[in-house]
Design a protein around this motif. Structure first.
Motif, PDB file in Angstrom:
ATOM      1  N   THR A   1      -9.366  79.583 125.484  1.00 23.29           N
ATOM      2  CA  THR A   1     -10.564  78.837 125.885  1.00 23.29           C
ATOM      3  C   THR A   1     -10.193  77.791 126.925  1.00 23.29           C
ATOM      4  N   VAL A   2     -10.966  77.754 127.999  1.00 27.37           N
ATOM      5  CA  VAL A   2     -10.784  76.719 129.020  1.00 27.37           C
ATOM      6  C   VAL A   2     -11.502  75.461 128.532  1.00 27.37           C
ATOM      7  N   GLY A   3     -10.806  74.322 128.548  1.00 28.02           N
ATOM      8  CA  GLY A   3     -11.412  73.069 128.084  1.00 28.02           C
ATOM      9  C   GLY A   3     -10.349  72.073 127.674  1.00 28.02           C
ATOM     10  N   LEU A   4     -10.787  70.936 127.137  1.00 24.55           N
ATOM     11  CA  LEU A   4      -9.859  69.903 126.671  1.00 24.55           C
ATOM     12  C   LEU A   4      -9.692  70.003 125.155  1.00 24.55           C
ATOM     13  N   PHE A   5      -8.487  70.257 124.720  1.00 23.35           N
ATOM     14  CA  PHE A   5      -8.162  70.313 123.295  1.00 23.35           C
ATOM     15  C   PHE A   5      -7.061  69.316 122.940  1.00 23.35           C
ATOM     16  N   THR A   6      -6.127  69.126 123.862  1.00 29.19           N
ATOM     17  CA  THR A   6      -4.879  68.438 123.552  1.00 29.19           C
ATOM     18  C   THR A   6      -5.089  67.028 123.002  1.00 29.19           C
ATOM     19  N   GLN A   7      -4.219  66.659 122.064  1.00 29.12           N
ATOM     20  CA  GLN A   7      -4.185  65.302 121.520  1.00 29.12           C
ATOM     21  C   GLN A   7      -2.724  64.854 121.501  1.00 29.12           C
ATOM     22  N   VAL A   8      -2.513  63.585 121.156  1.00 28.25           N
ATOM     23  CA  VAL A   8      -1.139  63.075 121.066  1.00 28.25           C
ATOM     24  C   VAL A   8      -0.871  62.694 119.624  1.00 28.25           C
ATOM     25  N   SER A   9       0.277  63.131 119.116  1.00 29.79           N
ATOM     26  CA  SER A   9       0.682  62.815 117.750  1.00 29.79           C
ATOM     27  C   SER A   9       1.770  61.744 117.800  1.00 29.79           C
ATOM     28  N   ALA A  10       1.643  60.709 116.961  1.00 28.31           N
ATOM     29  CA  ALA A  10       2.642  59.626 116.925  1.00 28.31           C
ATOM     30  C   ALA A  10       3.679  59.956 115.854  1.00 28.31           C
ATOM     31  N   VAL A  11       4.803  60.518 116.267  1.00 29.44           N
ATOM     32  CA  VAL A  11       5.826  60.989 115.319  1.00 29.44           C
ATOM     33  C   VAL A  11       6.864  59.895 115.111  1.00 29.44           C
ATOM     34  N   ARG A  12       7.071  59.542 113.837  1.00 27.99           N
ATOM     35  CA  ARG A  12       8.023  58.481 113.479  1.00 27.99           C
ATOM     36  C   ARG A  12       9.348  59.117 113.075  1.00 27.99           C
TER      37      ARG A  12
ATOM     38  N   LYS B   1       7.377  69.589 111.424  1.00 26.88           N
ATOM     39  CA  LYS B   1       6.624  70.604 110.666  1.00 26.88           C
ATOM     40  C   LYS B   1       5.618  69.927 109.737  1.00 26.88           C
ATOM     41  N   GLN B   2       6.065  68.857 109.080  1.00 30.04           N
ATOM     42  CA  GLN B   2       5.196  68.122 108.142  1.00 30.04           C
ATOM     43  C   GLN B   2       4.078  67.399 108.904  1.00 30.04           C
ATOM     44  N   ASP B   3       4.448  66.707 109.987  1.00 31.33           N
ATOM     45  CA  ASP B   3       3.453  65.954 110.762  1.00 31.33           C
ATOM     46  C   ASP B   3       2.395  66.874 111.361  1.00 31.33           C
ATOM     47  N   PHE B   4       2.819  68.038 111.841  1.00 31.11           N
ATOM     48  CA  PHE B   4       1.889  68.919 112.535  1.00 31.11           C
ATOM     49  C   PHE B   4       0.844  69.533 111.606  1.00 31.11           C
ATOM     50  N   ARG B   5       1.083  69.462 110.290  1.00 29.38           N
ATOM     51  CA  ARG B   5       0.037  69.892 109.341  1.00 29.38           C
ATOM     52  C   ARG B   5      -1.159  68.944 109.399  1.00 29.38           C
ATOM     53  N   HIS B   6      -0.911  67.726 109.877  1.00 24.01           N
ATOM     54  CA  HIS B   6      -1.965  66.699 109.913  1.00 24.01           C
ATOM     55  C   HIS B   6      -2.274  66.271 111.341  1.00 24.01           C
TER      56      HIS B   6
ATOM     57  N   SER C   1      23.927  68.226 113.208  1.00 23.35           N
ATOM     58  CA  SER C   1      23.244  69.402 112.644  1.00 23.35           C
ATOM     59  C   SER C   1      22.182  68.970 111.635  1.00 23.35           C
ATOM     60  N   ALA C   2      22.517  67.991 110.787  1.00 24.82           N
ATOM     61  CA  ALA C   2      21.549  67.502 109.798  1.00 24.82           C
ATOM     62  C   ALA C   2      20.389  66.788 110.494  1.00 24.82           C
ATOM     63  N   LEU C   3      20.688  66.103 111.605  1.00 22.78           N
ATOM     64  CA  LEU C   3      19.654  65.397 112.364  1.00 22.78           C
ATOM     65  C   LEU C   3      18.665  66.390 112.983  1.00 22.78           C
ATOM     66  N   VAL C   4      19.185  67.479 113.567  1.00 21.44           N
ATOM     67  CA  VAL C   4      18.305  68.502 114.164  1.00 21.44           C
ATOM     68  C   VAL C   4      17.386  69.092 113.088  1.00 21.44           C
ATOM     69  N   ARG C   5      17.968  69.384 111.917  1.00 23.49           N
ATOM     70  CA  ARG C   5      17.138  69.936 110.818  1.00 23.49           C
ATOM     71  C   ARG C   5      16.106  68.909 110.364  1.00 23.49           C
ATOM     72  N   GLY C   6      16.511  67.637 110.319  1.00 18.67           N
ATOM     73  CA  GLY C   6      15.601  66.569 109.895  1.00 18.67           C
ATOM     74  C   GLY C   6      14.422  66.426 110.856  1.00 18.67           C
ATOM     75  N   VAL C   7      14.704  66.480 112.152  1.00 13.36           N
ATOM     76  CA  VAL C   7      13.643  66.411 113.173  1.00 13.36           C
ATOM     77  C   VAL C   7      12.715  67.607 113.021  1.00 13.36           C
ATOM     78  N   ARG C   8      13.296  68.791 112.838  1.00 20.50           N
ATOM     79  CA  ARG C   8      12.502  70.030 112.656  1.00 20.50           C
ATOM     80  C   ARG C   8      11.542  69.880 111.469  1.00 20.50           C
ATOM     81  N   ASP C   9      12.066  69.403 110.330  1.00 16.28           N
ATOM     82  CA  ASP C   9      11.243  69.285 109.123  1.00 16.28           C
ATOM     83  C   ASP C   9      10.174  68.205 109.272  1.00 16.28           C
ATOM     84  N   GLN C  10      10.528  67.114 109.967  1.00 15.28           N
ATOM     85  CA  GLN C  10       9.573  66.026 110.180  1.00 15.28           C
ATOM     86  C   GLN C  10       8.385  66.505 111.010  1.00 15.28           C
TER      87      GLN C  10
END
Length: 363
Positions: A287-298, A319-324, A308-317
């Motif tokens: 669809t052509v139009g405006l959809f985008t928003q900005v998410s404030a990720v902490r 994933k959780q934030d994008f549900r909301h 390696s643990a940091l990359v996984r932590g960012v990935r999981d964070q």
């Protein structure tokens, strides 16, 4: 005999549109929200065919026919004109000493022209002829009707329409309507999911983190943008690292930025603004139009963590934030009282990781 004229249906602005409309109101007659670019054609273009293709494009995508108006309370509403004329100006710069420089100057001049926010189209198209076999199509739109992904969708749609005209094929006249997204957005704002998303974000920011960047003086600093293309070798290495941790190159980039800020700012807690497509429904992908928003990720991670643990932590964070992710940032800023503070926003830095791989073939 009495004739009745049926007015087109009027719709509210979506949350993302409202944010842009308010900010445009704040800055006045400014090109702040102009987005655009140009298509550089490797071959001759038929201006007459391009004119017809653009007319079909505007007829096909209702967001391009957006008209803004105010209701009795001065609040913005939008209608979609049944038809809208398309003016395709042709600038011939073949005879000037440096056609390329002249073309870029034209693009810049057009990009700097503000759009009238009422009673006029919120897009522009023009052709530049640099040589018999070298044309550029310049295009701008107000961000209120188009986002970066939608811009790519629009140019792909135009390429198909132009090609169909050139080859004498009938074009597909229908396209997904932006009105469906307005309805979805309105329902979301009255839903239980909205309430859950709100609770999630307000809980995350019960205690506000310190600003990441502290101005050296009290005058309001201008914002700056850095656009950086990743060399293929570097991107391949980022993806190679990411694959090891079931992550993406973007997660690796954010992890590297976290390491940088924890060391330079001596802190383990910062917020980054991440623009999101906000097109989770498959039917809105084209669809052509405006959809985008900005998410404030902490991002809050102990500096003793391995990379390696940091990359996984960012990935999981993420994933959780994008549900909301649908909860509007402006609502969060308002609920947290940021509008009343000098701060105004939860983050000082936003990162947009974009892959521009649109296949554009005109004829």
């Amino acid at each position: 005999m009495k004739h009745s004229t049926r007015l087109p249906a009027s719709f509210p602005l979506t949350a993302a549109q409202q944010d842009i409309w308010l900010d445009q109101l704040r800055v006045g007659d400014s090109p702040l929200y102009n987005i655009g670019g140009y298509v550089d054609f490797a071959g001759a273009i038929d201006p007459g065919l391009m004119q017809r293709a653009l007319e079909q494009l505007v007829a096909k995508h209702d967001a391009l026919r957006t008209h803004l108006h105010s209701d009795a309370d001065g609040l913005p509403r939008q209608t979609f004109a049944a038809t809208l004329a398309v003016d395709l100006a042709l600038h011939d710069v073949c005879a000037v000493p440096d056609p390329h420089a002249e073309s870029l100057a034209l693009m810049q001049a057009q990009m700097a022209l503000p759009f009238a926010m009422q009673g006029a189209p919120l897009f522009r198209f023009f052709l530049v002829k640099l040589d018999t076999h070298h044309y550029r199509l310049g295009t701008q739109a107000h961000h209120l009707i188009l986002d970066g992904w939608g811009f790519g969708q629009m140019l792909q749609s135009l390429a198909r329409l132009y090609t169909d005209l050139e080859q004498g094929r009938p074009s597909e006249p229908l396209a997904p309507s932006y009105i469906d997204f307005i309805d979805t957005d309105t329902r979301y704002q009255a839903s239980a999911r909205y309430a859950r998303d709100r609770a999630y974000w307000l809980d995350k920011y019960r205690v506000l983190p310190e600003p990441l960047l502290t101005p050296r003086h009290t005058a309001k600093a201008p914002s700056n943008t850095l656009a950086q293309a990743f060399p293929v070798a570097l991107l391949n290495r980022m993806e190679h690292v990411a694959n090891r941790y079931q992550a993406s190159a973007f997660h690796v980039l954010l992890a590297a930025m976290h390491v940088y800020f924890t060391r330079t700012a001596q802190r383990q807690d910062w917020v980054v603004g991440l623009p999101i497509l906000n097109r989770s429904n498959a039917r809105f992908r084209s669809t052509v139009g405006l959809f985008t928003q900005v998410s404030a990720v902490r991002l809050q991670f102990d500096e003793q963590l391995s990379f390696s643990a940091l990359v996984r932590g960012v990935r999981d964070q993420l994933k959780q934030d994008f549900r909301h992710q649908r909860f509007p940032l402006s609502e969060m800023n308002r609920e947290l009282g940021l509008r009343r503070s000098d701060r105004g926003q939860l983050f000082d830095l936003s990162v947009s990781f974009e892959q521009d791989d649109h296949e554009l073939r005109y004829g």
